[in-house]
Design a protein around this motif. Structure first.
Motif, PDB file in Angstrom:
ATOM      1  N   MET A  69       8.824  -6.354  -5.349  1.00 30.74           N
ATOM      2  CA  MET A  69       8.573  -5.261  -4.619  1.00 30.74           C
ATOM      3  C   MET A  69       9.760  -4.369  -4.042  1.00 30.74           C
ATOM      4  O   MET A  69       9.975  -3.202  -3.911  1.00 30.74           O
ATOM      5  N   THR A  70      10.657  -5.252  -3.319  1.00 31.08           N
ATOM      6  CA  THR A  70      11.680  -4.859  -2.486  1.00 31.08           C
ATOM      7  C   THR A  70      13.066  -4.649  -3.286  1.00 31.08           C
ATOM      8  O   THR A  70      13.944  -4.071  -2.517  1.00 31.08           O
ATOM      9  N   GLY A  71      13.312  -5.126  -4.474  1.00 28.50           N
ATOM     10  CA  GLY A  71      14.394  -5.303  -5.012  1.00 28.50           C
ATOM     11  C   GLY A  71      14.373  -5.452  -6.615  1.00 28.50           C
ATOM     12  O   GLY A  71      15.499  -5.505  -7.370  1.00 28.50           O
TER      13      GLY A  71
ATOM     14  N   ARG B  67       0.968  -1.020  -0.055  1.00 29.62           N
ATOM     15  CA  ARG B  67       0.181   0.024  -0.050  1.00 29.62           C
ATOM     16  C   ARG B  67       0.917   1.215   0.063  1.00 29.62           C
ATOM     17  O   ARG B  67       0.524   2.260  -0.623  1.00 29.62           O
ATOM     18  N   ARG B  68       2.100   1.189   0.713  1.00 26.56           N
ATOM     19  CA  ARG B  68       3.157   2.327   0.807  1.00 26.56           C
ATOM     20  C   ARG B  68       3.534   2.553  -1.034  1.00 26.56           C
ATOM     21  O   ARG B  68       3.753   3.720  -1.378  1.00 26.56           O
ATOM     22  N   ARG B  69       3.797   1.479  -1.377  1.00 21.66           N
ATOM     23  CA  ARG B  69       4.633   1.341  -2.803  1.00 21.66           C
ATOM     24  C   ARG B  69       3.490   1.658  -3.760  1.00 21.66           C
ATOM     25  O   ARG B  69       3.681   2.402  -4.683  1.00 21.66           O
ATOM     26  N   HIS B  70       2.243   1.549  -3.614  1.00 23.32           N
ATOM     27  CA  HIS B  70       1.217   1.585  -4.841  1.00 23.32           C
ATOM     28  C   HIS B  70      -0.048   2.105  -4.147  1.00 23.32           C
ATOM     29  O   HIS B  70      -1.001   1.537  -4.079  1.00 23.32           O
ATOM     30  N   PRO B  71       0.042   3.270  -3.402  1.00 23.29           N
ATOM     31  CA  PRO B  71      -1.107   3.963  -2.803  1.00 23.29           C
ATOM     32  C   PRO B  71      -2.532   4.370  -3.855  1.00 23.29           C
ATOM     33  O   PRO B  71      -2.212   4.355  -5.027  1.00 23.29           O
ATOM     34  N   GLY B  72      -3.648   3.820  -3.334  1.00 24.66           N
ATOM     35  CA  GLY B  72      -4.750   4.150  -4.273  1.00 24.66           C
ATOM     36  C   GLY B  72      -4.996   2.867  -5.139  1.00 24.66           C
ATOM     37  O   GLY B  72      -5.889   2.736  -6.035  1.00 24.66           O
ATOM     38  N   GLN B  73      -4.278   1.623  -5.060  1.00 29.56           N
ATOM     39  CA  GLN B  73      -4.456   0.790  -6.026  1.00 29.56           C
ATOM     40  C   GLN B  73      -4.604  -0.509  -5.415  1.00 29.56           C
ATOM     41  O   GLN B  73      -4.653  -0.721  -4.101  1.00 29.56           O
ATOM     42  N   ARG B  74      -5.105  -1.607  -6.162  1.00 34.31           N
ATOM     43  CA  ARG B  74      -5.444  -2.994  -5.632  1.00 34.31           C
ATOM     44  C   ARG B  74      -4.369  -3.688  -5.304  1.00 34.31           C
ATOM     45  O   ARG B  74      -3.218  -3.509  -5.890  1.00 34.31           O
TER      46      ARG B  74
END
Length: 242
Positions: free
Chosen positions: A169-171, A126-133
């Protein structure tokens, strides 16, 4: 850094209403590579599985009749997760159920946080892709990860898929097959690896300027914040945090 990607399946949604864990799946990675170690158990919950839950994971009362109970596998589970970082998608749900199972065994067993650290990959997404599923299926589509075998939820399968999502997501790593290890021996070389001659000319070492070193440190601080303190570079090089 030892991390365990973990998932559970349950009889229903609320441990406060007597719902229980019926499947645990754990998949271990270390320094962003799979170790080959897994933890996987189906469990007899001593109660019926809600029909709505069966529609999600396909596990029926009949499937669980001859399976061990949580008390039978609790010590092995603790051995598997102790001192690791658990990566769980929507961690409060799974942690709530695991803590409920430990509470049933008695106060001397403590809670999950007594044995390991937990990171919620849903909160990270959610922090990486705010407002998305940011469901596991949505993240698989976003990171082009194959989840075609996931017609039903399953704890171990979901843990393995989440491992790929988490690494992406992390690398930016989207495969678990580079130098993968199993329980029978050390990491296997990646196809195309070649030995480097000892007679080769030595490479020049270019030291960073003070400004470049400061920019590097600032970037690592940002990585630490974005990954909840899981900056792999520092764990590999031993660089201290500011």
């Amino acid at each position: 850094m030892r991390q365990i990607i973990l998932d559970t399946e349950t009889t229903g949604l609320e441990p406060e209403n007597g719902h229980r864990i019926i499947e645990i799946g754990g998949y271990e990675i270390e320094q962003r590579r799979p170790t080959g170690r897994r933890f996987h158990e189906y469990l007899n919950p001593d109660r019926s599985v809600d029909p709505e839950a069966v529609e999600v994971h396909g596990i029926t009362d009949q499937d669980l009749m001859d399976k061990p109970r949580f008390a039978d596998i609790a010590a092995r589970f603790i051995d598997f997760v102790t001192d690791a970082e658990l990566i769980i998608h929507n961690a409060p749900f799974d942690v709530g159920f695991l803590d409920s199972e430990f509470s049933r065994l008695g106060a001397q067993w403590g809670q999950l946080a007594d044995y390991c650290r937990v990171t919620d990959s849903l909160a990270l997404a959610r922090r990486r892709h705010p407002g998305q599923r940011n469901s596991l299926d949505a993240l698989c589509r976003r990171y082009a990860i194959d989840n075609s075998g996931r017609s039903l939820h399953g704890a171990l399968l979901d843990a393995e898929i989440l491992a790929e999502v988490y690494l992406a997501m992390t690398g930016g790593q989207v495969t678990l097959h580079l130098g993968a290890r199993d329980n029978e021996g050390p990491a296997q070389p990646v196809a195309g690896d070649q030995a480097v001659s000892a007679d080769r000319p030595r490479l020049p070492v270019i030291e960073p300027t003070a400004e470049e070193a400061a920019a590097h440190a600032a970037w690592l601080e940002q990585l630490d914040r974005d990954s909840d303190g899981a900056c792999v570079w520092r764990s590999l090089t031993g660089e201290a945090r500011a």
